[in-house]
Design a protein around this motif. Structure first.
Motif, PDB file in Angstrom:
ATOM      1  N   GLU A  60       0.773  -1.119   0.022  1.00  0.00           N
ATOM      2  CA  GLU A  60      -0.175   0.035   0.037  1.00  0.00           C
ATOM      3  C   GLU A  60       0.933   1.334   0.167  1.00  0.00           C
ATOM      4  OE1 GLU A  60      -3.181   1.918   3.112  1.00  0.00           O
ATOM      5  OE2 GLU A  60      -3.413  -0.229   2.772  1.00  0.00           O
ATOM      6  N   GLU A  61       0.581   2.145  -0.921  1.00  0.00           N
ATOM      7  CA  GLU A  61       1.418   3.331  -1.057  1.00  0.00           C
ATOM      8  C   GLU A  61       1.034   4.288   0.123  1.00  0.00           C
ATOM      9  OE1 GLU A  61       2.204   6.728  -4.314  1.00  0.00           O
ATOM     10  OE2 GLU A  61       1.907   4.923  -4.863  1.00  0.00           O
ATOM     11  N   LYS A  62       1.998   5.017   0.727  1.00  0.00           N
ATOM     12  CA  LYS A  62       2.033   5.767   1.734  1.00  0.00           C
ATOM     13  C   LYS A  62       1.415   7.141   1.413  1.00  0.00           C
ATOM     14  CE  LYS A  62       4.450   7.323   5.997  1.00  0.00           C
ATOM     15  NZ  LYS A  62       5.648   7.449   6.714  1.00  0.00           N
ATOM     16  N   THR A  63       0.313   7.659   2.116  1.00  0.00           N
ATOM     17  CA  THR A  63      -0.374   9.192   1.459  1.00  0.00           C
ATOM     18  C   THR A  63      -0.205  10.089   2.304  1.00  0.00           C
ATOM     19  OG1 THR A  63      -2.447   8.316   2.638  1.00  0.00           O
ATOM     20  CG2 THR A  63      -2.147   7.777   0.387  1.00  0.00           C
ATOM     21  N   THR A  64       0.443  10.087   3.653  1.00  0.00           N
ATOM     22  CA  THR A  64       0.786  10.922   4.599  1.00  0.00           C
ATOM     23  C   THR A  64       1.994  10.777   5.094  1.00  0.00           C
ATOM     24  OG1 THR A  64      -0.240   9.811   6.472  1.00  0.00           O
ATOM     25  CG2 THR A  64      -1.670  11.250   5.437  1.00  0.00           C
ATOM     26  N   PHE A  65       2.832  11.861   5.547  1.00  0.00           N
ATOM     27  CA  PHE A  65       4.114  11.701   5.652  1.00  0.00           C
ATOM     28  C   PHE A  65       4.434  12.912   6.868  1.00  0.00           C
ATOM     29  CE2 PHE A  65       3.613  10.775   1.440  1.00  0.00           C
ATOM     30  CZ  PHE A  65       4.534   9.741   1.252  1.00  0.00           C
ATOM     31  N   ASP A  66       5.433  12.644   7.576  1.00  0.00           N
ATOM     32  CA  ASP A  66       5.862  13.311   8.843  1.00  0.00           C
ATOM     33  C   ASP A  66       7.198  14.127   8.433  1.00  0.00           C
ATOM     34  OD1 ASP A  66       3.910  12.548  10.211  1.00  0.00           O
ATOM     35  OD2 ASP A  66       4.848  11.002  11.381  1.00  0.00           O
ATOM     36  N   VAL A  67       7.165  15.413   8.839  1.00  0.00           N
ATOM     37  CA  VAL A  67       8.474  16.213   8.385  1.00  0.00           C
ATOM     38  C   VAL A  67       9.358  16.252   9.839  1.00  0.00           C
ATOM     39  CG1 VAL A  67       9.631  18.287   7.703  1.00  0.00           C
ATOM     40  CG2 VAL A  67       7.439  17.451   6.596  1.00  0.00           C
ATOM     41  N   LYS A 112       2.372  14.335   0.634  1.00  0.00           N
ATOM     42  CA  LYS A 112       4.004  14.394   0.107  1.00  0.00           C
ATOM     43  C   LYS A 112       4.323  15.689  -0.369  1.00  0.00           C
ATOM     44  CE  LYS A 112       6.572  11.336  -2.624  1.00  0.00           C
ATOM     45  NZ  LYS A 112       6.855  10.442  -3.528  1.00  0.00           N
ATOM     46  N   GLU A 113       3.736  16.281  -1.220  1.00  0.00           N
ATOM     47  CA  GLU A 113       4.008  17.484  -1.901  1.00  0.00           C
ATOM     48  C   GLU A 113       4.188  18.653  -0.478  1.00  0.00           C
ATOM     49  OE1 GLU A 113       0.990  15.784  -2.585  1.00  0.00           O
ATOM     50  OE2 GLU A 113       1.931  15.227  -4.507  1.00  0.00           O
ATOM     51  N   GLU A 114       3.236  18.646   0.261  1.00  0.00           N
ATOM     52  CA  GLU A 114       3.513  19.747   1.553  1.00  0.00           C
ATOM     53  C   GLU A 114       4.788  19.342   2.374  1.00  0.00           C
ATOM     54  OE1 GLU A 114       1.345  21.307   5.474  1.00  0.00           O
ATOM     55  OE2 GLU A 114       0.031  20.239   4.147  1.00  0.00           O
ATOM     56  N   ALA A 115       5.038  17.939   2.417  1.00  0.00           N
ATOM     57  CA  ALA A 115       6.177  17.698   3.231  1.00  0.00           C
ATOM     58  C   ALA A 115       7.572  17.940   2.418  1.00  0.00           C
ATOM     59  CB  ALA A 115       6.144  16.020   3.530  1.00  0.00           C
ATOM     60  N   GLU A 116       7.453  17.460   0.968  1.00  0.00           N
ATOM     61  CA  GLU A 116       8.582  17.915   0.320  1.00  0.00           C
ATOM     62  C   GLU A 116       8.935  19.524   0.496  1.00  0.00           C
ATOM     63  OE1 GLU A 116       8.091  15.713  -3.434  1.00  0.00           O
ATOM     64  OE2 GLU A 116       8.773  13.884  -2.596  1.00  0.00           O
ATOM     65  N   GLU A 117       8.065  20.026  -0.039  1.00  0.00           N
ATOM     66  CA  GLU A 117       8.080  21.554   0.082  1.00  0.00           C
ATOM     67  C   GLU A 117       8.478  22.095   1.553  1.00  0.00           C
ATOM     68  OE1 GLU A 117       8.389  25.562  -0.991  1.00  0.00           O
ATOM     69  OE2 GLU A 117       8.052  23.833  -2.325  1.00  0.00           O
ATOM     70  N   ALA A 118       8.306  21.514   2.491  1.00  0.00           N
ATOM     71  CA  ALA A 118       8.675  22.116   3.989  1.00  0.00           C
ATOM     72  C   ALA A 118      10.077  21.685   4.008  1.00  0.00           C
ATOM     73  CB  ALA A 118       7.742  21.497   5.035  1.00  0.00           C
ATOM     74  N   LYS A 119      10.612  20.482   3.503  1.00  0.00           N
ATOM     75  CA  LYS A 119      11.881  20.001   3.644  1.00  0.00           C
ATOM     76  C   LYS A 119      13.006  20.995   2.847  1.00  0.00           C
ATOM     77  CE  LYS A 119      14.805  16.116   2.897  1.00  0.00           C
ATOM     78  NZ  LYS A 119      14.884  14.659   2.130  1.00  0.00           N
ATOM     79  N   ALA A 127      18.706  23.492   7.935  1.00  0.00           N
ATOM     80  CA  ALA A 127      18.380  22.452   8.723  1.00  0.00           C
ATOM     81  C   ALA A 127      18.769  21.119   7.922  1.00  0.00           C
ATOM     82  CB  ALA A 127      17.136  22.559   9.240  1.00  0.00           C
ATOM     83  N   LYS A 128      19.048  19.946   8.905  1.00  0.00           N
ATOM     84  CA  LYS A 128      18.651  18.518   8.489  1.00  0.00           C
ATOM     85  C   LYS A 128      17.367  18.008   8.663  1.00  0.00           C
ATOM     86  CE  LYS A 128      23.977  18.018   9.056  1.00  0.00           C
ATOM     87  NZ  LYS A 128      24.983  17.271   9.902  1.00  0.00           N
ATOM     88  N   VAL A 129      16.937  17.707   7.803  1.00  0.00           N
ATOM     89  CA  VAL A 129      15.420  17.127   7.571  1.00  0.00           C
ATOM     90  C   VAL A 129      15.372  15.908   7.092  1.00  0.00           C
ATOM     91  CG1 VAL A 129      13.010  17.981   6.948  1.00  0.00           C
ATOM     92  CG2 VAL A 129      14.832  19.715   7.552  1.00  0.00           C
ATOM     93  N   LYS A 130      14.427  14.929   7.695  1.00  0.00           N
ATOM     94  CA  LYS A 130      13.932  13.887   6.846  1.00  0.00           C
ATOM     95  C   LYS A 130      12.424  13.632   6.803  1.00  0.00           C
ATOM     96  CE  LYS A 130      14.461  10.930  10.900  1.00  0.00           C
ATOM     97  NZ  LYS A 130      15.379   9.631  11.499  1.00  0.00           N
ATOM     98  N   ILE A 131      11.940  13.053   5.704  1.00  0.00           N
ATOM     99  CA  ILE A 131      10.588  12.739   5.686  1.00  0.00           C
ATOM    100  C   ILE A 131      10.262  11.289   6.019  1.00  0.00           C
ATOM    101  CG2 ILE A 131       8.538  12.701   4.150  1.00  0.00           C
ATOM    102  CD1 ILE A 131       9.814  15.075   2.514  1.00  0.00           C
TER     103      ILE A 131
END
Length: 132
Positions: A60-67, A112-119, A127-131
């Motif tokens: 199952e493809e992940k649809t929500t992410f944490d920054v 995913k888009e919001e997480a990548e933009e924040a990263k 900052a050092k960031v991961k998703i």
């Protein structure tokens, strides 16, 4: 198959679930076997349809992410604080407090888009960031 085995097979098809369970119990008792034990270590798997096989192969493809902010270099702290405040509703003191106990999740359950933009914005500030 022989005629006898065909006849037995046809009769087995007409059994109810209760009758089939009783038959299994009688076979186990008569022949001293356990029907639940696999023979030779092989287990028959039910045939899969194309849809169930595709579902099983593709996780199952992940649809929500944490920054998650891992680290903020001291010389980049001010720039990162500005980005943190821009991305969240944190005040200055809350944003400072956030950066004192890293790694820490800045945004949770976002697209995913919001997480990548924040990263991207946080990394540009230093900052050092991961998703996840």
């Amino acid at each position: 198959m022989s005629t006898t085995t065909n006849e037995i097979l046809e009769k087995l098809k007409t059994l109810t679930l209760l009758e089939a369970a009783e038959l299994v119990a009688q076979i186990e008792e008569t022949f001293g076997v356990d029907a639940s034990a696999p023979i030779g270590g092989a287990v028959m798997m039910p045939a899969m349809t194309d849809a169930s096989q595709a579902q099983q192969e593709a996780p199952e493809e992940k649809t929500t992410f944490d920054v998650i902010v891992d680290d903020v270099p001291s010389d980049k702290r001010v720039a990162v604080l500005k980005v943190i405040r821009k991305l969240t509703s944190l005040g200055l003191s809350e944003a400072k407090e956030f950066t004192t106990s890293l790694p820490k999740s800045l945004k949770e359950s976002v697209s995913k888009e919001e997480a990548e933009e924040a990263k991207k914005q946080l990394e540009e500030a230093g900052a050092k960031v991961k998703i996840q």
